[in-house]
Every structure is written in structure tokens, then in C-alpha cells.
Design a protein around this motif. Structure first.
Motif: not given
Ligand code: F0G
Length: 461
Positions: A52-67, A257-266
Motif C-alpha cells: 500500500t501507499d497508505s501510511g507508508t510515506s517517508a516524512m521530511s526533515q521539516d515534518q519531523w521538526a514539526e513533531l 485519508s491523510a495517510k496518502k496525500d498528506a505524507l503522514v503515517n496516520i
């Protein structure tokens, strides 16, 4: 270089997750233990995972920073406000309701809108959408054009809803039995094909004339918007953001489902304009998912979605994303592997019944091919055919098979490189050479809904 032969990854790798190809013996044992169902294989025992392409995206450095910025307050969190703003900027609707994933958004919307005996039209319903309608004792109706089921004719927008079918459906169905019209962009169950802006506009006009709410199943909206930009006349000069904003302006709401085109895992959400419906949805949300400013997600998840929604609309990202899919498709097509044409946005679909012509539909060639590919190469894909969609006809008791028997090679976002895609292509080419040795399967266990997740199979001798 102007036109590189291979899609160049517009990122470099900063953190790595090791993968390992386990032995063929181990894979065979795991298949036996797991009832020949790839959902039962431990992920560590998969080499390239295209399930699946769902929830399996790699997050970017900026997404990790936002966490780290996640505000975990129960009510009114700052992260919710950022998330709401990011969704509103694209979707434009007045109410944004977070959910833990797409099917929770579907459940809450359908529990509120859909009554027993209702009929809900779409181009083609995705399996969780269909299931969430059917558990309400309502009927999910697919109104795609014939072209969607024709794997050989390439066309720009095979995801479009058939407008004549839609008007016939409306003419023959009492208005109070149609709680909403849904359009899935891109059409996951129909080859991952895009829907044109013209079709979205036309469906919207019909829904407005009839006073029927119009919702988009928006999981892959950015891929769909990029197809519109590159394929639809008059759209090339617009940004993906502008096209997306126009897409959503034609709809009363959307499930995502943000698990696709919002590039997140959930993550997921519902976006809509109707204030009184939004209030009913929020009441349901509080009982089942959580308070309306987090809806089953952590504050940090909301931050990652907000950031992902910006990144997903960048041309460099989308250009590579669709080029990657087209590259894998091209390698398979060139080698004579029967593929659905043209390539979709998030996946390549193989026509399993043509790959394994000696296996009849009731012995599930799609499932057999996915099992054989795992056995051969440790590659995991998903069947989208008889196992997922066959129905028992209530009158005749016979099994009715869906028009296409496919396996889907879904490409996780920003995860694999060209070498991984080459490996998958080469594994399939090698398997094609010995296709006649692959055996059909019969079901030994199945659940009443969404059977493909847990069914068990044995080879037919
Ligand atoms: N709608 C579509 C078109 C989907 O593809 C999916 C999920 C959903 C809704 C449900 O979203 O998983 O967040 O609950 N598709 C995944 C797939 C599972 O593999 O295609 P979810």
C-alpha cells in the motif's frame, strides 16, 4: 540533463531503515503459516513492500521538526489551529473535523447521513467506503464509465464518473434515498486513474440541481490535481494549489485519508460547509474518536499533516512521484507484462488473469500471482480482484466476479529508489518465464466483511 532516462529522486537519504531479503525457504514457510495471505507476513520478512501507499510515506526533515511543536492540549490545541488552517487553505470548506484515518471519516459521515435502504453513487467505491455503506444496510453503486474497466485503452481521465449513468441513476432512485454523491480522486479501485476537472464540475452541477450533497473521497487529491495540470486543456499554467482549490470549491465536503496525500503515517479528516451536519458529525466524533480539536490524533500528528499538505503540492515532488509510477509501468509494459493502461498515480496494476491464463477466476489468479511474487522475490503487493470484490448473488447463489482481476503495486511516497523499482520489474519478468508453474488457490477461511484482510488459502492441485 534535460530528460533523464530514470526518475531522479528529488531528495537525499538522511535516515535509513535496513531491509533484508530472507531466504526462499523462510518465505515458503511464512506463506504456509500465513494461509497464503500476504497480510499475515511480518513486514520484516518483506524486501520491497508495495502492499500500500497508505501510511507508508517517508516524512521530511521539516515534518519531523514539526513533531516537536505538537501541542498536546486536550482542547483548543495550537496544533489543531495550524492543521485547520492548512486544510482550509486547500479545501476551502468552513468546518474541518480531524479523524484518526480515512475510514473513520467515512464511518462518521455515513453513520450520520446514510439510512438503511439508501443508495450511494460513486465512480468506484474503495473497499472501506463500500463496507462503511453496506454496514448501514445501504447500497454502494459504482457509476464509472466502461473505459474504467477497459485496461487496454489509454485515456487521460479514466476515473471520470459516467454522467449518463448518473442521470439514469437519479431518475430511477427516489431523491430521499440518495444521501450523497461521492467521487473518488484518484480512482483507486479503477487503476488509480484521475478524474478530470470537467467531470468534477459536471457532477457538482448535477448534485446542485438535485439538491444532493456532493463529497469527494480526496485521499490522492494532489496526484489528481497534477494529472489535471498536465493533461487537461487550459490547466497547464495553474499551480497545483489553485487547481486543488477549484476542485474542492465544487464539492460540499470531502473525506480524507491523510495517510496518502498528506505524507503522514496516520491521520484523516472531514471537511465540509454545512454547519448543522458538521455539528452532528462532531457529536459522533466525541463519542467515538475524541474531542473535535484532536479527533483521535496527537497534536504532533496534526502538525505533520499540516506540513505534509504543503509539501505534497510541490511540482518537484509530484513530477517525480508520477514519473516513478510511470517508470515501473514502462519497464513492465516493455517486457510484455500485461498492465492496466495508462499507469495510475500511486500504483501500477497488473492484469493477473492474463499473466496466469491457466488459472480460472474462481481460483483467484490475482491472489496466486501476489503469493508467487512474494515467494520468488520477497516483494509484497495486494490483490484487487476476486478475493477483494467477488460477491455471492443473492438469487442464484453464484459468485459474481469483478470485471478486472488485478494485483496492485502501490508505491510508498519518498521511500524507494529506482533500484528497488528495477528489482521489482526484474522479479516479475523472471516470474513471467515460469508463469505456468504457478498454482491457483481456494479459500479455506473467510470473514463476512473485507475478507481479503484475513482470508486463508490453500493451493489447488
Ligand atoms: N478511500 C480511498 C480511495 C482509499 O484508497 C482508502 C485507503 C480509504 C478511503 C481509507 O483510508 O486507510 O486511512 O482508512 N486505501 C488504502 C489502500 C488502505 O491501500 O489503498 P484509511
Amino acid at each position: 540533463m534535460e530528460n533523464p532516462r530514470v526518475p531522479l529522486e528529488p531528495y537525499k537519504i538522511k535516515s535509513v531503515e535496513p531491509i533484508r531479503l530472507c531466504s526462499r525457504r523462510e518465505r515458503e514457510t511464512l506463506l504456509e503459516k500465513g494461509g497464503n495471505n500476504l497480510f499475515n507476513i511480518p513486514a520484516e520478512k518483506v524486501f520491497v513492500d508495495l502492499l500500500t501507499d497508505s501510511g507508508t510515506s517517508a516524512m521530511s526533515q521539516d515534518q519531523w521538526a514539526e513533531l516537536m511543536r505538537g501541542d498536546e492540549s486536550y482542547a483548543g490545541s495550537r496544533s489543531y489551529l495550524r492543521f485547520e488552517e492548512a486544510v482550509r487553505r486547500i479545501f476551502g470548506h468552513s468546518h474541518v473535523i480531524p479523524t484518526h484515518q480515512g475510514r473513520a471519516a467515512e464511518r462518521i459521515l455515513f453513520q450520520t447521513l446514510v439510512k438503511p435502504g439508501d443508495r450511494v453513487p460513486s465512480n468506484i467505491h474503495f473497499d472501506t467506503t463500500r463496507a462503511n455503506i453496506e454496514v448501514r444496510d445501504a447500497v454502494a453503486v459504482d457509476l464509472a464509465q466502461d473505459l474504467a474497466y477497459d485496461p487496454d485503452t489509454p485515456a487521460a481521465f479514466k476515473g471520470d464518473m459516467d454522467l449518463e449513468r448518473l442521470s439514469n441513476f437519479i431518475a430511477e432512485t427516489p431523491r430521499e434515498k440518495i444521501p450523497l454523491i461521492l467521487l473518488t480522486i484518484t480512482n483507486n479501485s479503477g487503476g488509480g486513474q484521475p478524474v478530470s476537472l470537467a467531470n468534477i464540475q459536471a457532477v457538482s452541477r448535477v448534485s446542485r440541481a438535485q439538491g444532493i450533497p456532493f463529497f469527494l473521497d480526496a485521499c490522492r487529491f494532489a496526484e489528481n490535481a497534477y494529472f489535471i495540470k498536465t493533461r487537461e486543456s487550459g490547466q497547464a499554467g495553474r499551480s497545483v494549489l489553485e487547481i486543488s482549490q477549484e476542485i474542492f470549491s465544487w464539492a460540499d465536503g470531502a473525506t480524507m485519508s491523510a495517510k496518502k496525500d498528506a505524507l503522514v503515517n496516520i491521520g484523516g479528516f472531514i471537511s465540509l460547509n454545512d454547519a448543522s451536519l458538521a455539528e452532528r458529525l462532531r457529536n459522533n466524533l466525541i463519542v467515538s474518536e475524541g474531542f473535535p480539536t484532536y479527533g483521535g490524533l496527537a497534536g504532533r500528528d496534526l502538525e505533520a499533516v499540516a506540513q505534509g499538505l504543503e509539501e505534497v503540492m510541490q511540482d518537484t515532488y509530484l513530477e517525480h512521484r508520477l514519473a516513478q509510477t510511470a517508470y515501473l509501468w514502462g519497464r513492465l509494459h516493455e517486457a510484455g507484462i500485461p498492465v492496466y493502461s495508462p499507469p495510475g498515480g500511486h500504483a501500477v496494476y497488473i492484469l493477473a488473469d492474463r499473466f496466469l491464463p491457466h488459472i480460472p477466476r474462481h481460483q483467484f489468479p490475482g491472489q496466486a500471482l501476489s503469493v508467487a511474487l512474494y515467494r520468488e522475490a520477497g516483494v509484497r503487493v495486494v490483490e484487487i480482484g476476486g478475493v477483494m470484490f467477488a460477491r455471492t448473488d443473492k438469487k442464484s447463489g453464484k459468485e459474481v466476479f469483478p470485471p478486472l482481476e488485478l494485483i496492485r503495486l502501490a508505491i510508498p511516497r519518498r521511500v524507494y529508489t529506482v533500484s528497488h523499482l528495477d528489482y521489482v520489474a526484474e522479479a516479475l519478468i523472471a516470474l513471467k518465464e515460469k508463469a505456468e508453474t504457478v498454482k491457483g488457490l481456494s479459500i479455506v477461511y473467510q470473514a463476512p466483511h473485507l475478507r481479503h484482510f484475513t482470508a486463508r488459502f490453500k493451493p489447488v492441485d
